[in-house]
Design a protein around this motif. Structure first.
Motif, mmCIF file in Angstrom:
data_model
loop_
_atom_site.group_PDB
_atom_site.id
_atom_site.type_symbol
_atom_site.label_atom_id
_atom_site.label_comp_id
_atom_site.label_asym_id
_atom_site.label_seq_id
_atom_site.Cartn_x
_atom_site.Cartn_y
_atom_site.Cartn_z
ATOM 1 N N SER A 34 9.244 -91.986 85.784
ATOM 2 C CA SER A 34 8.234 -91.944 87.058
ATOM 3 C C SER A 34 8.314 -90.325 87.457
ATOM 4 O O SER A 34 7.386 -89.563 87.585
ATOM 5 N N VAL A 35 9.571 -89.600 87.657
ATOM 6 C CA VAL A 35 9.820 -88.417 87.775
ATOM 7 C C VAL A 35 9.218 -87.442 86.923
ATOM 8 O O VAL A 35 8.619 -86.482 87.197
ATOM 9 N N MET A 36 9.450 -87.862 85.493
ATOM 10 C CA MET A 36 9.013 -86.881 84.429
ATOM 11 C C MET A 36 7.514 -86.930 84.678
ATOM 12 O O MET A 36 6.833 -85.975 84.298
ATOM 13 N N LEU A 223 5.726 -92.173 104.644
ATOM 14 C CA LEU A 223 5.993 -91.991 103.198
ATOM 15 C C LEU A 223 5.696 -92.837 102.224
ATOM 16 O O LEU A 223 5.026 -92.703 101.223
ATOM 17 N N PRO A 224 6.446 -94.208 102.584
ATOM 18 C CA PRO A 224 6.188 -95.351 101.340
ATOM 19 C C PRO A 224 4.530 -95.792 101.393
ATOM 20 O O PRO A 224 4.134 -95.972 100.255
ATOM 21 N N GLU A 237 -0.055 -88.810 87.994
ATOM 22 C CA GLU A 237 0.957 -87.675 88.029
ATOM 23 C C GLU A 237 1.076 -87.312 89.550
ATOM 24 O O GLU A 237 2.174 -86.962 89.748
ATOM 25 N N VAL A 238 0.122 -87.636 90.146
ATOM 26 C CA VAL A 238 0.338 -87.327 91.743
ATOM 27 C C VAL A 238 1.186 -88.448 92.373
ATOM 28 O O VAL A 238 1.932 -87.996 93.227
ATOM 29 N N TYR A 242 5.030 -87.773 94.110
ATOM 30 C CA TYR A 242 5.200 -88.128 95.427
ATOM 31 C C TYR A 242 6.498 -89.062 95.325
ATOM 32 O O TYR A 242 7.224 -89.027 96.433
ATOM 33 N N THR A 243 6.788 -89.687 94.279
ATOM 34 C CA THR A 243 8.024 -90.359 94.308
ATOM 35 C C THR A 243 9.092 -89.394 93.911
ATOM 36 O O THR A 243 10.212 -89.539 94.679
#
Length: 270
Positions: A34-36, A223-224, A237-238, A242-243
């Motif tokens: 997810s980060v990638m 934020l969540p 990607e957005v 956010y994650t």
């Protein structure tokens, strides 16, 4: 008789290492993917599309306010739960009545009941107060109701230690006042438990979604909730960017609190 060296005693078994490695990979693998996804130009093409920070910039410009709101909410929740939970934990730990035991069990209801049900109960009770209903403080009350049992349970267990009750009785027999006993003996002794409870409360408050989703307004989006909106209505990607921002915000605070808890435990053990 064959002796076992200290080095072999502390060396983990290969099978244990393999199981641990697979477990870590199973837990962290989806997060890393997810980060990638938030750092590439196109998730479908992967790294071939090239790395970029534009998604992070877009999220920060459009939704940076949710980060600060969530941090304020979590920090205020920790402070409120400490002020309310520690005295409550002391009263429950020292009381021997059945009513106190019943109250202690009822205190865990907000944890057992789904967050949506707790939010509905708060809306039915306070929803008619429009100024309060649309404010930041309404969500804070919901978070306090949800996280208070964790602080009470953690500190109550620490207060019930036999060594601590003996020390309290000895101080009382020597003429110490309640304030001297509570602030001079009990609080320093249970400080590691308070820090551990604060870490739990901060984490739960910062990541709480179900209850917050029902209580929030467009001006009090956390934020969540913003993260869920991004995943539902925008590019992957957005949402992944956010994650990543969520992790960059919460990890330093968690590491700091964990370090503080370890230092207090070492100090308390000396």
């Amino acid at each position: 008789m064959k002796t076992i060296s200290s080095g072999s005693m502390h060396r983990p078994a290969p099978l244990l290492l393999a199981v641990t490695g697979l477990t870590v990979l199973f837990l962290l693998g989806p997060i890393l993917i997810s980060v990638m996804a938030g750092l590439v130009n196109n998730y479908r093409l992967g790294l071939k599309s090239g790395l970029t920070l534009k998604w992070l910039e877009q999220v920060w410009v459009n939704y940076g306010g949710t980060v600060w709101l969530s941090l304020q909410l979590a920090l205020l929740c920790v402070l409120a739960v400490i002020v309310l939970g520690v005295p409550c934990a002391y009263a429950l730990a020292r009381s021997r009545s059945r009513l106190a035991r019943a109250f202690e069990e009822l205190l865990t209801l907000p944890v057992a009941v789904p967050g949506l049900a707790s939010a509905l109960a708060l809306l039915l009770a306070y929803g008619s107060l429009q100024g309060f209903r649309q404010s930041f403080w309404f969500i804070l009350v919901g978070h306090i109701v949800f996280t208070l049992p964790f602080m009470v349970r953690t500190t109550s267990a620490a207060l019930q230690k036999r060594s601590l009750t003996d020390l309290e009785e000895a101080a009382r027999s020597l003429g110490a006042s309640f304030s001297q006993i509570f602030f001079g003996i009990l609080l320093p002794a249970i400080l590691p438990a308070i820090v551990a409870g604060s870490l739990m409360v901060f984490t739960l408050s910062l990541g709480e979604f179900n209850l917050t989703w029902m209580l929030h307004t467009p001006l009090t989006r956390t934020l969540p909730v913003g993260l869920a909106d991004n995943y539902a209505s925008m590019r992957i990607e957005v949402g992944s960017a956010y994650t990543l921002i969520f992790m960059l915000v919460i990890l330093p605070v968690l590491w700091g609190l964990q370090t503080l808890a370890r230092l207090l435990e070492k100090h308390d053990g000396k």
